[in-house]
Each structure stands twice: as C-alpha cells, then as structure tokens.
Design a protein around this motif. Structure first.
Motif, short mmCIF file in Angstrom:
data_model
loop_
_atom_site.label_atom_id
_atom_site.label_comp_id
_atom_site.label_asym_id
_atom_site.label_seq_id
_atom_site.Cartn_x
_atom_site.Cartn_y
_atom_site.Cartn_z
N LEU A 119 -14.51 -14.93 5.17
CA LEU A 119 -13.63 -13.76 5.13
C LEU A 119 -12.40 -14.05 4.27
CD1 LEU A 119 -13.66 -10.90 6.32
CD2 LEU A 119 -12.37 -11.75 8.28
N TYR A 120 -11.88 -15.27 4.35
CA TYR A 120 -10.68 -15.61 3.59
C TYR A 120 -10.98 -16.50 2.38
CZ TYR A 120 -8.53 -13.69 7.76
OH TYR A 120 -8.17 -12.85 8.79
N LYS A 169 -16.78 -4.26 1.60
CA LYS A 169 -17.53 -4.28 0.35
C LYS A 169 -18.99 -4.69 0.54
CE LYS A 169 -15.75 -8.88 -0.58
NZ LYS A 169 -15.98 -10.05 -1.19
N ASP A 170 -19.30 -5.45 1.57
CA ASP A 170 -20.70 -5.85 1.78
C ASP A 170 -20.94 -6.10 3.27
OD1 ASP A 170 -19.58 -8.38 2.32
OD2 ASP A 170 -19.72 -8.93 0.21
N PHE A 171 -22.21 -6.31 3.63
CA PHE A 171 -22.57 -6.49 5.04
C PHE A 171 -21.94 -7.73 5.64
CE2 PHE A 171 -26.12 -3.56 4.05
CZ PHE A 171 -25.94 -2.66 5.10
N LEU A 172 -21.82 -8.76 4.84
CA LEU A 172 -21.26 -10.01 5.33
C LEU A 172 -19.81 -9.79 5.81
CD1 LEU A 172 -22.03 -13.07 5.48
CD2 LEU A 172 -20.76 -13.33 3.37
N THR A 173 -19.01 -9.19 4.94
CA THR A 173 -17.61 -8.92 5.28
C THR A 173 -17.52 -7.96 6.46
OG1 THR A 173 -17.17 -9.13 2.92
CG2 THR A 173 -15.40 -8.24 4.27
#
Ligand SMILES: [Zn+2]
Length: 201
Positions: free
Chosen positions: A98-99, A148-152
């Motif tokens: 995330l960071y 912006k994406d599934f991961l985030t």
C-alpha cells in the motif's frame, strides 16, 4: 478441523483463558453437528512469531465422541499453517504494497528487520493471488473503495475493517484463508478456496 478460539485479546489473555476447558468448549460438533458438547482432548503446540514474540503457543483440542474427529480452537491472531502472526503479516503487506516501501523497510515496519526476503515475497505472492476474491468476499462488510486496482482495493478494505475482524469473518463464516489455502491442504477439511463469487451465498 480448525475453528477460531472465541477469545479476543492479546497472546497473554489467550493463554490465560486456556486453562479452563469448559470456558470456550463448543456446544456442538461443527463436523457432524451432534448437539452433544465436545470432550476436551489436550493441546497441540505451534510456533508463533508476533511483534516482540517468538515462542510456541498451545492450541486447545476437543474430540467429538460421535464422529471421533477433533476440533481445534486456533487463536484469531494466528493464520492457519503460517508461523507469523496476522499482525506481523498485515504490517508487512500494508507497508510493502500500500505504501510501496522496500522489502527491508516493510520487514522493519513489521518488527522483523532480519527477515528473509523470500518470506515477504511468499506473503506478497499469496496475497496478490487472493486480492480479487478478497474484494468480493469483504464487500459484505464494507464498501468497495475506488482504488486503482484490486490489490490496493483489498488492502484498503482490510485496513478499514481491521485484519483480525476480516479474518474472523473469512475463516469463521466462509472457511476461507486470508492468504488462500495451500493447494495441498484443500482436501483436508478446508471446504473452499475463496473465489470471486459473492460472499452472501
Ligand atoms: Zn462430530
């Protein structure tokens, strides 16, 4: 079969609550659903690495006298089949993914400054594979953020819900592993791997 121990607290509080087998004894067998209470069946030991903790903990086991299978109560700060606590893994993943910190910085954020690079890589890979399914499953607990994406998106949802409450829901309600069941374990009492299907089913 593993279930979550109902104790919600620190490792120390969990250990204090273990001495009385009646305190958290399941009132029925989750495997054959007999309503007879389960019999206390000792403990097994497993290792646990948490922030400032690296020891073995006891896990209480019960035996169903009808179907002869055992049920163990795993504390909710530990993920099944992973030595590191959910707290450590979540600190690492948030920092790294995330960071966008380096592996070394993320390991330090998780209080594991000397951790092998491969270990973090292993968690990242497993989490990446789960991200889409986690977004779907956790959407019953919180709204899906416009990331912006599934991961985030999955990470933001986990931070909002809290990793332990999310794990409680995934494992307790869906029998799903937050990082995905290892393939070799799926047939052994683990009903499903998460799929992107709705969690309400
Ligand atoms: Zn049973």
């Amino acid at each position: 079969m593993q279930m979550l121990h109902p104790c919600r607290g620190s490792i120390q509080q969990y250990e204090q609550g273990l001495s009385d087998p009646d305190r958290y004894r399941p009132d029925h067998c989750p495997l054959c659903h007999t309503s007879d209470p389960l019999r206390a069946h000792g403990f097994y030991w497993r290792t646990l690495v948490d922030v400032e903790y690296d020891e073995s903990i006891r896990v209480r086991r019960y035996l169903c006298l009808l179907c002869k299978r055992t049920v163990s109560l795993l504390p909710e700060f530990a993920l099944p089949y992973l030595r590191f606590s959910l707290g450590v893994i979540s600190l690492f993943l948030v920092s790294r993914l995330l960071y966008s910190r380096t592996y070394r910085e993320a390991a330090s954020a998780a209080s594991q400054p000397n951790m092998a690079y491969q270990r973090g890589q292993f968690w990242v890979r497993r989490f990446q594979r789960q991200a889409t399914a986690l977004c779907a499953a956790l959407s019953s607990l919180t709204s899906v953020p416009p990331a912006k994406d599934f991961l985030t998106r999955a990470l933001q949802m986990l931070v909002t819900i809290g990793w332990i409450p999310a794990h409680r829901f995934l494992f307790g309600e869906l029998r799903a592993h937050l990082l995905g069941w290892p393939r070799s374990l799926i047939p052994h009492g683990c009903r499903v791997n998460l799929s992107p299907a709705p969690a309400s089913s």
